[in-house]
Motif scaffolding. Structure first.
Motif, mmCIF file in Angstrom:
data_model
loop_
_atom_site.group_PDB
_atom_site.id
_atom_site.type_symbol
_atom_site.label_atom_id
_atom_site.label_comp_id
_atom_site.label_asym_id
_atom_site.label_seq_id
_atom_site.Cartn_x
_atom_site.Cartn_y
_atom_site.Cartn_z
ATOM 1 N N GLU A 210 -3.003 -7.698 15.318
ATOM 2 C CA GLU A 210 -3.288 -6.066 15.559
ATOM 3 C C GLU A 210 -2.396 -5.511 16.196
ATOM 4 O OE1 GLU A 210 -7.755 -5.257 16.430
ATOM 5 O OE2 GLU A 210 -6.529 -4.671 18.382
ATOM 6 N N ILE A 211 -1.799 -4.537 15.522
ATOM 7 C CA ILE A 211 -0.567 -3.694 16.261
ATOM 8 C C ILE A 211 -1.166 -2.093 16.381
ATOM 9 C CG2 ILE A 211 1.824 -2.624 15.681
ATOM 10 C CD1 ILE A 211 1.992 -5.114 13.875
ATOM 11 N N VAL A 212 -0.928 -1.660 17.467
ATOM 12 C CA VAL A 212 -1.524 -0.476 17.880
ATOM 13 C C VAL A 212 -0.404 0.634 18.005
ATOM 14 C CG1 VAL A 212 -2.824 0.956 19.741
ATOM 15 C CG2 VAL A 212 -3.084 -1.509 19.489
ATOM 16 N N ASN A 213 -0.415 1.513 17.192
ATOM 17 C CA ASN A 213 0.705 2.661 17.180
ATOM 18 C C ASN A 213 0.047 3.724 17.858
ATOM 19 O OD1 ASN A 213 2.066 4.743 16.576
ATOM 20 N ND2 ASN A 213 3.231 3.939 14.600
ATOM 21 N N ARG A 214 0.385 3.978 19.281
ATOM 22 C CA ARG A 214 -0.182 4.890 20.067
ATOM 23 C C ARG A 214 0.151 6.115 19.740
ATOM 24 N NH1 ARG A 214 -2.697 1.530 23.284
ATOM 25 N NH2 ARG A 214 -1.695 -0.177 24.104
ATOM 26 N N SER A 215 1.427 6.474 19.106
ATOM 27 C CA SER A 215 1.815 7.804 18.794
ATOM 28 C C SER A 215 1.044 8.461 17.698
ATOM 29 C CB SER A 215 3.451 7.899 18.748
ATOM 30 O OG SER A 215 3.687 7.014 17.584
ATOM 31 N N ARG A 216 0.507 7.416 16.612
ATOM 32 C CA ARG A 216 0.169 7.887 15.592
ATOM 33 C C ARG A 216 -1.501 7.647 15.736
ATOM 34 N NH1 ARG A 216 2.764 4.733 11.083
ATOM 35 N NH2 ARG A 216 1.515 5.819 9.613
ATOM 36 N N ASN A 217 -2.007 6.969 16.774
ATOM 37 C CA ASN A 217 -3.176 6.684 17.202
ATOM 38 C C ASN A 217 -3.953 5.832 15.955
ATOM 39 O OD1 ASN A 217 -5.220 6.847 18.917
ATOM 40 N ND2 ASN A 217 -6.398 8.786 18.108
ATOM 41 N N ILE A 218 -3.297 4.627 15.536
ATOM 42 C CA ILE A 218 -3.959 4.023 14.686
ATOM 43 C C ILE A 218 -3.691 2.603 14.837
ATOM 44 C CG2 ILE A 218 -3.855 5.402 12.373
ATOM 45 C CD1 ILE A 218 -0.909 4.106 11.965
ATOM 46 N N VAL A 219 -4.642 1.596 14.553
ATOM 47 C CA VAL A 219 -4.507 0.318 14.743
ATOM 48 C C VAL A 219 -4.277 -0.398 13.345
ATOM 49 C CG1 VAL A 219 -5.935 -1.851 15.686
ATOM 50 C CG2 VAL A 219 -6.254 0.262 16.728
ATOM 51 N N MET A 220 -3.408 -1.225 13.367
ATOM 52 C CA MET A 220 -2.880 -1.869 11.924
ATOM 53 C C MET A 220 -3.128 -3.248 12.183
ATOM 54 S SD MET A 220 0.608 -0.043 11.055
ATOM 55 C CE MET A 220 1.367 0.093 13.001
ATOM 56 N N ASN A 221 -4.251 -3.861 11.371
ATOM 57 C CA ASN A 221 -4.356 -5.274 10.966
ATOM 58 C C ASN A 221 -3.227 -5.903 10.306
ATOM 59 O OD1 ASN A 221 -6.476 -5.650 12.925
ATOM 60 N ND2 ASN A 221 -7.789 -4.551 11.648
#
Ligand SMILES: C[S@@+](CC[C@H](N)C(=O)[O-])C[C@H]1O[C@@H](n2cnc3c(N)ncnc32)[C@H](O)[C@@H]1O
Length: 285
Positions: free
Chosen positions: A248-259
Motif C-alpha cells: 500500500e503506497i500513500v500519496n499524501r499530496s494527492r490524497n490517494i492510497v495506491m495498492n
C-alpha cells in the motif's frame, strides 16, 4: 470486467512523431493496432523520457543473488554466467546487475531503437560485457543474435506485460531456444488488481481481459498466478516459485492510497523428454 471496448482512445503514433512529442489529438484505433504499433509507441516513450522514467532495479541482486554466481563445472573450471535481459529499456536492470556481478556477460535486447541507444550511451556500458541489440521478441530475430542453448538466466522484468496475451507464447518459445537446458527465467511483473489496472478500468482503457492501453499507447497486462504458470507450462517450463506481492503506497499530496500488486516467479527450462505435462495443458491455450 467493467468497460471493455473494442476500441479505445489514445494518441496516434504518427501524430506524435511528425509534430511534437505531446499528444495533439486523439483517434480511435481498433484494439489490435496497439500491438501493431507497439514498437513505435515504446520508441516514442524513450525519446520522450530518456532514462528518467524507471528507477534502477536493485532487487535482482538482493533477491536472486544465487542465480548470478559463477558456474563451476565438474572439473572445477569456472565460467561467468550469461544473462539475457529481455526488453531491457534504458538499462535499469542491466547496470545494477553488472555493478553487483562484474563477471556477468549480458545480452540485452529491446524492440525500441531509442532504448538500445540509451543503453549504449550509458556511462557503464562496455562492449565486452554487454551485447545490446534491437530485436522484437515476438518474431524469430532473437535466435539470430544469441547462440542456441547459451543463456543461463533470462530476466523478464516488467516486459511480458507489454506483449498481448496472444503473442506471449511466441516470446516464451524464442526464449526457450536460447536458454541452456539448465537455464531459468526470473520474472517480475504486474499482478491483477494493481492500482494502475483499476485506473485503466475506470478510464475505459481495457482492450481485452486484464490487458489495457495507457494514454501514451503502450500496453499493460495484469497477471494471475494461474494464468502465468499455465502459460509457462504450455511452453515447456516448470514453475519453481511463484508469488503475488501487495504494497500500500500513500500519496499524501494527492490524497490517494495506491495498492500496488506484482508477481515474482522463477521458471526452469524443462527437459524436452518431460513434456507430457505441458502437452496435457495445450488445449487450454
Ligand atoms: C516496462 S519496460 C521494462 C524495462 C526493463 N526490463 C527494466 O527492468 O527497466 C518494458 C520494455 O519492454 C520492451 N518491449 C515490449 N514489447 C517488446 C517486444 N515485443 N520485443 C522487444 N521488446 C519489447 C519495451 O520497449 C520496454 O522497453
Amino acid at each position: 470486467m467493467r468497460g471493455v471496448p473494442a476500441t479505445s482512445i489514445v494518441s496516434s503514433p504518427y501524430m506524435l512523431t511528425r509534430q511534437s512529442l505531446r499528444p495533439i489529438s486523439t483517434v480511435r484505433l481498433p484494439s489490435d493496432k496497439y500491438q501493431k504499433y507497439a514498437t513505435r509507441y515504446w520508441d516514442i516513450f524513450y525519446k520522450r523520457h530518456h532514462n528518467k522514467f524507471f528507477k534502477d532495479r536493485h532487487y535482482l541482486e538482493k533477491e536472486w543473488a544465487h542465480c548470478f554466481s559463477t558456474n563451476v563445472d565438474s572439473t572445477n573450471h569456472s565460467s561467468p554466467k550469461v544473462v539475457l535481459e529481455v526488453g531491457c529499456g534504458a538499462g535499469n536492470t542491466i547496470f545494477p546487475l553488472l555493478n553487483a556481478f562484474p563477471n556477468l556477460f549480458i545480452h540485452a535486447c529491446d524492440f525500441s531503437p531509442n532504448a538500445i541507444s540509451l543503453v549504449k550511451s550509458h556511462e557503464d556500458f562496455r562492449e565486452d560485457q554487454v551485447n545490446a541489440f534491437v530485436c522484437d521478441l515476438t518474431n524469430g530475430e532473437l535466435c539470430e543474435r544469441v547462440a542456441p542453448s547459451s543463456v543461463d538466466v533470462v530476466t523478464l522484468i516488467f516486459t511480458l506485460s507489454a506483449v498481448s496475451p496472444e503473442k506471449m507464447p511466441l516470446v516464451l518459445q524464442n526464449l526457450k531456444k536460447v536458454l541452456k537446458p539448465s537455464g531459468h527465467v526470473l520474472f517480475r511483473d504486474y499482478a491483477i488488481g494493481d492500482f494502475a489496472q483499476e485506473k485503466l478500468i475506470d478510464k475505459n482503457q481495457m482492450i481485452s481481459e486484464n490487458f489495457g492501453v495507457r494514454g501514451d499507447g503502450t500496453c499493460a497486462f495484469y497477471f494471475s498466478e494461474y494464468f502465468l504458470s499455465s502459460l509457462f507450462a504450455r511452453e515447456g517450463y516448470k514453475t519453481a516459485e511463484i508469488n503475488t506481492y501487495c504494497k500500500e503506497i500513500v500519496n499524501r499530496s494527492r490524497n490517494i492510497v495506491m495498492n500496488r500488486r506484482w508477481m515474482r516467479a522463477i521458471f526452469c527450462n524443462q527437459d524436452p523428454l518431460d513434456t507430457q505435462y505441458a502437452s496435457m495443458l495445450k488445449p487450454r491455450c
